[in-house]
Scaffold this active site. Structure first.
Site, PDB file in Angstrom:
ATOM      1  N   GLN A  69      -3.243   5.275  -5.156  1.00 23.22           N
ATOM      2  CA  GLN A  69      -2.400   4.112  -4.860  1.00 23.22           C
ATOM      3  C   GLN A  69      -1.091   4.554  -4.201  1.00 23.22           C
ATOM      4  OE1 GLN A  69      -3.398   0.843  -5.370  1.00 23.22           O
ATOM      5  NE2 GLN A  69      -1.541   0.304  -4.255  1.00 23.22           N
ATOM      6  N   ASP A  72     -10.576   4.217   0.807  1.00 21.42           N
ATOM      7  CA  ASP A  72      -9.391   3.547   1.350  1.00 21.42           C
ATOM      8  C   ASP A  72      -9.381   3.602   2.880  1.00 21.42           C
ATOM      9  OD1 ASP A  72      -7.688   2.139  -0.225  1.00 21.42           O
ATOM     10  OD2 ASP A  72      -6.562   3.882  -0.942  1.00 21.42           O
ATOM     11  N   LYS A 111      -7.814  -3.894  -9.038  1.00 19.45           N
ATOM     12  CA  LYS A 111      -8.951  -3.150  -8.488  1.00 19.45           C
ATOM     13  C   LYS A 111      -9.913  -2.737  -9.605  1.00 19.45           C
ATOM     14  CE  LYS A 111      -6.164  -1.711  -4.561  1.00 19.45           C
ATOM     15  NZ  LYS A 111      -5.311  -0.708  -3.931  1.00 19.45           N
TER      16      LYS A 111
END
Ligand code: NDP
Length: 291
Positions: free
Chosen positions: A96, A119, A52
């Site tokens: 994460q 997200d 990412k």
């Protein structure tokens, strides 16, 4: 059989974003900034976060990687998120998953400000997505929708079977495929571990999205001729012939299923890169909504 090449489609998204970022710079506007938080040393999470951050560099975004030890307290982590929420330079916040057991995913997800929820896990983002309002959509299902769009897959009126009902993949996927939108309008069946006759249901599918995390679960006898198969699964299985000691397996028995499909995603190189492409798009959106 044709390949839904996620690497290629994600590259097209990144190329476009790169131009958009260059244009922001020309106009003297703010450049998108993604802050990623990684807790502990989970090998797969390290790989995903690194990919990412690398993609941010590729498209010209700013990125900050914040690392914490496995034993960080929940309160310390939430304080960091609050700090990022109030930092005007940060546009998107990504924590994460999975997190260590002593930290509540729910608390973390709810603490990220909805305006920075790239997200797409915050209840406000999910609610907006369900209502068909402009929203940050969870990166994996959003990436799959972008892949269907890239390859102009006809979804209207098709029967889509989504195997898996997690909040981050299966459930939002079922909503998006059933939505009244260009790559939606499917009739959707969502399956889970209590589903009876899974094989018979899959055999009726024009589109199968396999998101259960069980390597090679979807076998050739579960797929009808000409189906579109999207394999979300990524499981590390031991392979001593590899330098890393493992190889990645999807939820579909690719070798035997692929010949029956009209389109299929490979693993790796299918949904994975699209998830990152979608995250980049969400981050760009978070920035330009403020610009
Ligand atoms: P979860 O474990 O959260 O959810 C799995 C789902 O599959 C659950 O709903 C579960 O049902 C269902 N399931 C499990 N076993 C069966 C079975 N035998 N029959 C039918 N349904 C079953 O997983 P995630 O959704 O987070 O991830 C799924 C996979 O996708 C994983 O391999 C993960 O690594 C991968 N992934 C890949 C991404 C990418 O970018 N490519 C991103 C995110 C995930 P129940 O609810 O009843 O328990």
């Amino acid at each position: 059989m044709q390949i839904l090449d996620g690497k290629k489609a994600a590259q097209a998204i990144k190329d476009e974003l790169k131009l958009d970022v260059a244009q922001l710079a020309v106009e003297g506007k703010k450049i998108p900034h993604l802050a990623a938080i990684l807790v502990g040393n989970n090998g797969a999470s390290e790989t995903y976060v690194a990919a990412k951050v690398k993609s941010c560099e590729e498209v010209g975004f700013k990125s900050t990687l914040i690392r914490f030890e496995e034993d960080i307290s929940e309160i310390k982590l939430l304080e960091k998120i609050e700090e990022l929420n109030s930092d005007p330079d940060v546009d998107g916040i990504l924590v994460q998953l999975p997190l260590p057991k002593h930290i509540s995913d729910e608390q973390v997800i709810n603490t990220v400000h909805p305006d920075k929820d790239v997200d797409g896990f915050h209840p406000e983002s999910v609610g907006r997505m369900v209502q068909g309002l402009p929203a940050f959509v969870a990166a994996t299902p959003y990436g799959i929708m972008l892949l269907l769009e890239h390859y102009k897959i006809d979804t209207k009126g098709k029967h889509a079977v989504v195997v898996g009902r997690s909040n981050i993949v299966g459930r939002p996927m079922s909503v998006l495929l059933s939505s009244n939108s260009p790559y939606g309008n499917c009739t959707v069946t969502i399956c889970h571990s209590h589903t009876k006759n899974l094989k018979e249901i899959c055999l009726q599918a024009d589109i199968i999205v396999a998101a259960l995390g069980r390597p090679e679960f979807v076998t050739e006898d579960m797929v009808k001729e000409g189906a579109v198969v999207i394999d979300v699964g990524i499981t590390r299985v031991i392979d001593t012939s590899k330098k890393s000691g493992f190889k990645l397996k999807g939820d579909v028995d690719y070798e035997n299923v692929a010949p029956k499909c009209s389109w299929i995603t490979p693993v790796p190189g299918g949904v994975g890169p699209m998830t990152i492409g979608a995250l980049m798009k969400n981050t760009y959106r978070a920035c330009t909504l403020k610009n």
